[in-house]
Design an enzyme around this catalytic site. Structure first.
Site, PDB file in Angstrom:
ATOM      1  N   CYS A 172      29.048  34.712  60.764  1.00 51.69           N
ATOM      2  CA  CYS A 172      28.225  35.148  61.889  1.00 51.69           C
ATOM      3  C   CYS A 172      28.607  36.555  62.331  1.00 51.69           C
ATOM      4  O   CYS A 172      29.661  37.064  61.978  1.00 51.69           O
ATOM      5  CB  CYS A 172      28.432  34.199  63.059  1.00 51.69           C
ATOM      6  SG  CYS A 172      28.266  32.476  62.641  1.00 51.69           S
ATOM      7  N   ARG A 190      26.066  40.360  55.759  1.00 54.12           N
ATOM      8  CA  ARG A 190      27.053  39.276  55.783  1.00 54.12           C
ATOM      9  C   ARG A 190      26.392  37.912  55.554  1.00 54.12           C
ATOM     10  O   ARG A 190      27.082  36.937  55.278  1.00 54.12           O
ATOM     11  CB  ARG A 190      27.750  39.261  57.148  1.00 54.12           C
ATOM     12  CG  ARG A 190      28.417  40.581  57.470  1.00 54.12           C
ATOM     13  CD  ARG A 190      28.661  40.707  58.956  1.00 54.12           C
ATOM     14  NE  ARG A 190      29.643  39.761  59.400  1.00 54.12           N
ATOM     15  CZ  ARG A 190      30.928  40.005  59.481  1.00 54.12           C
ATOM     16  NH1 ARG A 190      31.394  41.176  59.140  1.00 54.12           N
ATOM     17  NH2 ARG A 190      31.764  39.103  59.908  1.00 54.12           N
ATOM     18  N   TRP A 200      25.355  31.855  60.989  1.00 53.54           N
ATOM     19  CA  TRP A 200      25.282  31.100  59.743  1.00 53.54           C
ATOM     20  C   TRP A 200      25.806  29.712  60.081  1.00 53.54           C
ATOM     21  O   TRP A 200      26.963  29.542  60.433  1.00 53.54           O
ATOM     22  CB  TRP A 200      26.113  31.751  58.637  1.00 53.54           C
ATOM     23  CG  TRP A 200      25.783  31.136  57.303  1.00 53.54           C
ATOM     24  CD1 TRP A 200      25.414  29.853  57.046  1.00 53.54           C
ATOM     25  CD2 TRP A 200      25.759  31.791  56.044  1.00 53.54           C
ATOM     26  NE1 TRP A 200      25.164  29.671  55.714  1.00 53.54           N
ATOM     27  CE2 TRP A 200      25.374  30.830  55.078  1.00 53.54           C
ATOM     28  CE3 TRP A 200      26.024  33.091  55.631  1.00 53.54           C
ATOM     29  CZ2 TRP A 200      25.253  31.138  53.726  1.00 53.54           C
ATOM     30  CZ3 TRP A 200      25.910  33.387  54.286  1.00 53.54           C
ATOM     31  CH2 TRP A 200      25.526  32.430  53.348  1.00 53.54           C
ATOM     32  N   ASN A 241      31.798  33.664  67.267  1.00 51.66           N
ATOM     33  CA  ASN A 241      32.077  33.556  65.830  1.00 51.66           C
ATOM     34  C   ASN A 241      33.285  32.655  65.666  1.00 51.66           C
ATOM     35  O   ASN A 241      34.212  32.715  66.477  1.00 51.66           O
ATOM     36  CB  ASN A 241      32.441  34.917  65.232  1.00 51.66           C
ATOM     37  CG  ASN A 241      31.231  35.786  65.019  1.00 51.66           C
ATOM     38  OD1 ASN A 241      30.106  35.402  65.343  1.00 51.66           O
ATOM     39  ND2 ASN A 241      31.460  36.976  64.491  1.00 51.66           N
ATOM     40  N   GLY A 242      33.324  31.882  64.586  1.00 47.50           N
ATOM     41  CA  GLY A 242      34.484  31.015  64.348  1.00 47.50           C
ATOM     42  C   GLY A 242      34.085  29.558  64.481  1.00 47.50           C
ATOM     43  O   GLY A 242      32.900  29.226  64.540  1.00 47.50           O
ATOM     44  N   GLU A 288      35.438  31.283  32.784  1.00 43.10           N
ATOM     45  CA  GLU A 288      35.031  32.197  33.852  1.00 43.10           C
ATOM     46  C   GLU A 288      35.848  33.495  33.784  1.00 43.10           C
ATOM     47  O   GLU A 288      35.331  34.591  34.001  1.00 43.10           O
ATOM     48  CB  GLU A 288      35.183  31.492  35.216  1.00 43.10           C
ATOM     49  CG  GLU A 288      34.923  32.354  36.435  1.00 43.10           C
ATOM     50  CD  GLU A 288      33.556  33.023  36.468  1.00 43.10           C
ATOM     51  OE1 GLU A 288      32.691  32.710  35.636  1.00 43.10           O
ATOM     52  OE2 GLU A 288      33.379  33.909  37.321  1.00 43.10           O
ATOM     53  N   LYS A 326      34.175  37.233  33.466  1.00 42.34           N
ATOM     54  CA  LYS A 326      34.420  38.267  34.476  1.00 42.34           C
ATOM     55  C   LYS A 326      34.904  39.541  33.803  1.00 42.34           C
ATOM     56  O   LYS A 326      34.459  40.638  34.121  1.00 42.34           O
ATOM     57  CB  LYS A 326      35.465  37.732  35.458  1.00 42.34           C
ATOM     58  CG  LYS A 326      35.348  38.065  36.869  1.00 42.34           C
ATOM     59  CD  LYS A 326      34.348  37.357  37.724  1.00 42.34           C
ATOM     60  CE  LYS A 326      32.975  37.203  37.171  1.00 42.34           C
ATOM     61  NZ  LYS A 326      32.113  36.300  37.906  1.00 42.34           N
ATOM     62  N   GLU A 328      32.034  41.307  31.714  1.00 39.91           N
ATOM     63  CA  GLU A 328      30.883  41.866  32.419  1.00 39.91           C
ATOM     64  C   GLU A 328      31.225  43.115  33.215  1.00 39.91           C
ATOM     65  O   GLU A 328      30.365  43.980  33.391  1.00 39.91           O
ATOM     66  CB  GLU A 328      30.187  40.828  33.300  1.00 39.91           C
ATOM     67  CG  GLU A 328      30.955  40.414  34.525  1.00 39.91           C
ATOM     68  CD  GLU A 328      30.187  39.439  35.411  1.00 39.91           C
ATOM     69  OE1 GLU A 328      28.976  39.605  35.578  1.00 39.91           O
ATOM     70  OE2 GLU A 328      30.817  38.512  35.932  1.00 39.91           O
ATOM     71  N   HIS A 379      41.395  26.116  14.811  1.00 34.24           N
ATOM     72  CA  HIS A 379      40.149  25.843  14.082  1.00 34.24           C
ATOM     73  C   HIS A 379      39.318  27.105  13.871  1.00 34.24           C
ATOM     74  O   HIS A 379      38.126  27.020  13.633  1.00 34.24           O
ATOM     75  CB  HIS A 379      39.350  24.759  14.808  1.00 34.24           C
ATOM     76  CG  HIS A 379      40.120  23.497  14.969  1.00 34.24           C
ATOM     77  ND1 HIS A 379      40.337  22.632  13.906  1.00 34.24           N
ATOM     78  CD2 HIS A 379      40.803  22.978  16.016  1.00 34.24           C
ATOM     79  CE1 HIS A 379      41.087  21.624  14.327  1.00 34.24           C
ATOM     80  NE2 HIS A 379      41.387  21.826  15.603  1.00 34.24           N
ATOM     81  N   LYS A 412      21.930  41.464  40.201  1.00 39.25           N
ATOM     82  CA  LYS A 412      22.510  40.421  41.041  1.00 39.25           C
ATOM     83  C   LYS A 412      21.684  39.140  40.975  1.00 39.25           C
ATOM     84  O   LYS A 412      22.206  38.046  41.115  1.00 39.25           O
ATOM     85  CB  LYS A 412      22.610  40.927  42.483  1.00 39.25           C
ATOM     86  CG  LYS A 412      23.383  40.017  43.408  1.00 39.25           C
ATOM     87  CD  LYS A 412      24.852  39.959  43.052  1.00 39.25           C
ATOM     88  CE  LYS A 412      25.602  38.875  43.786  1.00 39.25           C
ATOM     89  NZ  LYS A 412      26.847  38.496  43.093  1.00 39.25           N
TER      90      LYS A 412
END
Ligand code: F6R
Length: 615
Positions: A2, A27, A74, A100-101, A488, A492, A495, A511, A610
């Site tokens: 928030c 945000r 949020w 906020n929080g 992953e 990363k 890319e 193998h 994105k």
């Protein structure tokens, strides 16, 4: 997360608040609102959706007051809605609060306030603050022993949790009271008055000399100036910080790139994603809109996703099968949509997408629903197509991710999928209440473990990055949870640094891939404490015997690993099931460091976007 803004001064507050809220849009949020002091009254206007929608609504109001507060929310407690949007007000509407929080003890405070006759208008934790301030304010005023500042301090003393607060009262026009604990609040004086925000970016046009409040500090803002206090009302002389960043850097919060900023946000993402999920010893994910009995009917799970989100699915497979004993397949959406998967009405399809608009994932969702599956979406974007087209949705609380390479969203996905696996374990009766509680508490502890990794593993990561920067290829290996993590890690690296990398389950080395190994081929191994640790070490030895430079991510206290690796990045011990959450973080840092050393644009790698809205 928030956002808070506030202004009191000579100019109309509304445009200043809207500008500040717009600056914090990056945000992420689901609703927005303002409260402006109009003469003696406080006028509150909130809207679900974008700040632009709020601004459009405000065109129909004639707000010319010069003191106000604003907020982008949020959702944590209570769904995104106009009623749950901030500012929240007291029973009489004479106190307005933005927050906020998370207030952890809000349920008991709310119950006690209702018992004392307060009437609540929202489902939020924040509203308790408005009512607590209301009680204290009127009592202190009637007794002549205190003002709004004292009332906010008294209310704050009853709160457990994290808060950045901005409060105003009809009885003290032109005054804003702000305070904080574990949630940022910044105040500053500009030519036109006094400003407050939760993010410097929201007020950087007005002033570059700001005071960043410390925990348990308060400020009282008026058009004439700002006074600082501790929570007992003793005056303070705070330190003024001059901000010489340009807007671009301000948005990056002082980090050199968004990726690093977003990597550092991950402890917060873990905490926010878990907030409110465990109550009375049971796990709840209300947004899924399925009863335990309905969940119990599920006999097959598909996780469908692309790229990094697919890797989050690979991690989830182990957990869903391990805890719920339900067969789980993980498939890239572009394959799933063009084959003929076995789907029945008791199949659950979990679609994972940061952006919520990836074309292949969306097509797979549509296909799965046509075939009769129940679809859950896991996404970071409120109201995105994945959210809209799924039967239920879990929002990862990552906030907007700007760097193209997904980091904090990935961690949010892994934590959300972990919760889903636990929920399935709970509804099938395979996990007891005691096990759920223990798992949840250990999952919550990963936030602190990630904090420590971010604080401590920088030098080891830099050393490892220097060792691999000139390579043309790298291999990532692991077993079990470590295998999923290594996929992953390799993505990363390739890319953002354009260094070719591949990931293999370590048992596959013999193998084929071992033929590649020589002294120019670094091997990154996930060698954390796990039931397959010894097997991973054997694979390291095989690679080392062929001259590879070994970089190991290992558990603190494992001194033995140093005998088998050239570089070791130590991370705190966590349960093996949660090791991808911690082990991914040094791999993110490693990729970024290699990319920086190779002079790459970390935030905007070539050829990538994105959000991939085309097939
Ligand atoms: C890599 C990355 C991509 C995305 C993929 C799917 O860092 O971000 O691999 O994970 O394009 O995107 P979403 O999750 O938006 O569906």
């Amino acid at each position: 997360m928030c956002g808070i803004v506030g202004y009191t001064g000579a100019a109309p507050a509304e445009p200043i608040l809207i500008e500040g809220l717009s600056r914090m849009e990056y945000r992420g949020y689901d609703s927005a609102g303002v409260a402006v002091q109009q003469g003696e009254a406080i006028e509150v206007v909130c809207r679900k959706g974008k700040v632009s929608e709020l601004a459009h609504t405000l065109e129909h109001f004639d707000l010319d007051g010069t003191c106000g507060i604003g907020h982008t929310r949020w959702a944590t407690h209570g769904k995104p809605s106009e009623a749950n949007a901030h500012p929240h007000t007291s029973c009489a509407g004479d106190i307005a609060v933005v927050h906020n929080g998370i207030i952890e003890n809000f349920a008991e405070l709310r119950e006690a306030l209702i018992g004392r006759g307060h009437v609540f208008k929202s489902e939020t934790d924040t509203e308790v603050v408005a009512h607590l301030v209301e009680e204290a304010y009127h009592r202190l005023r009637e007794a002549g022993t205190g003002d709004l500042r004292a009332a906010v301090a008294e209310a704050a003393s009853q709160l457990v949790g994290a808060y950045g607060l901005a409060v105003m009262a009809e009885g003290e026009p032109g005054t804003l009271i702000v305070c904080r604990k574990d949630s940022p609040i910044v105040v500053g004086r500009g030519e036109m008055g006094s400003y407050v925000a939760s993010d410097i970016i929201a007020m950087i046009d007005a002033t570059r000399d700001v005071v960043v409040l410390a925990d348990d500090q308060m400020a009282s803002l008026t058009a004439e100036g700002i006074a600082y206090f501790d929570m007992d009302g003793n005056p303070l002389e705070p330190e003024v910080t001059h901000v010489d960043w340009d807007i671009d850097v301000a948005e990056k919060g002082g980090y050199p790139d968004f990726m690093l900023k977003e990597i550092h946000e991950q402890p917060r993402v873990i905490r926010d994603t878990l907030a409110g999920r465990l109550s009375g010893g049971a796990l709840t994910i209300d947004e899924l809109d399925m009863t335990p009995a309905e969940l119990n009917l599920i006999d097959r799970v598909y996780v469908i996703a692309c790229g990094t989100s697919y890797h989050a699915g690979l991690i989830a497979k182990n957990l869903i099968e391990g805890w719920a004993r339900i067969p789980c397949e993980v498939e890239v959406a572009s394959e799933f949509r063009y084959r003929n998967p076995i789907i029945t009405p008791t199949t659950l399809v979990v679609a994972v997408s940061q952006s919520g608009e990836t074309a292949d994932t969306l097509a797979a969702i549509r296909d799965a629903r046509v075939r009769g599956a129940k679809v859950f979406g896991i996404t970071n974007v409120v109201g995105s197509p994945v959210a809209r087209e799924s039967d239920g949705v879990i929002y990862t609380k990552a906030n907007k991710e700007i760097a193209v390479a997904s980091t904090k969203s990935f961690l949010g996905q892994v934590v959300s999928l972990t919760l889903l696996a636990m929920l399935l374990g709970q509804s099938t009766g395979r996990l007891t209440g005691g096990q759920i509680k223990l798992l949840f508490s250990e999952l919550a502890d990963t936030a602190e473990a990630v904090e420590r990794i971010l604080a401590e593993c920088g030098p080891a990561v830099e050393e490892a990055a220097r060792a691999m920067v000139d390579a043309t290829s790298a291999l990532f290996i692991g077993r079990g949870m470590g295998a999923a993590t290594s996929y992953e890690g390799a993505l990363k690296l390739k890319e953002i640094s354009y260094l070719h990398a591949e990931a293999y389950a370590a048992g596959e080395m013999k193998h084929g891939p071992i033929a590649l190994i020589d002294e120019n081929f670094p091997v990154v191994a996930i060698a954390t404490d796990s039931p397959v640790y010894d097997k991973v070490v054997s694979n390291l030895q095989e690679s080392r015997a062929r001259g590879a430079c070994i970089i190991a991510v290992a558990t603190e206290g494992d001194e033995d690993i140093a005998k088998h690796a050239d570089h070791v990045i130590y991370i705190p011990k966590v349960r093996d099931a949660f090791s991808p959450i911690t082990a991914s973080v040094p791999l993110q840092l490693l990729s970024r460091e290699v990319a920086v050393l190779r002079g790459c644009d970390v935030d905007q790698p070539r050829n990538l976007a994105k959000s991939v809205t085309v097939e």
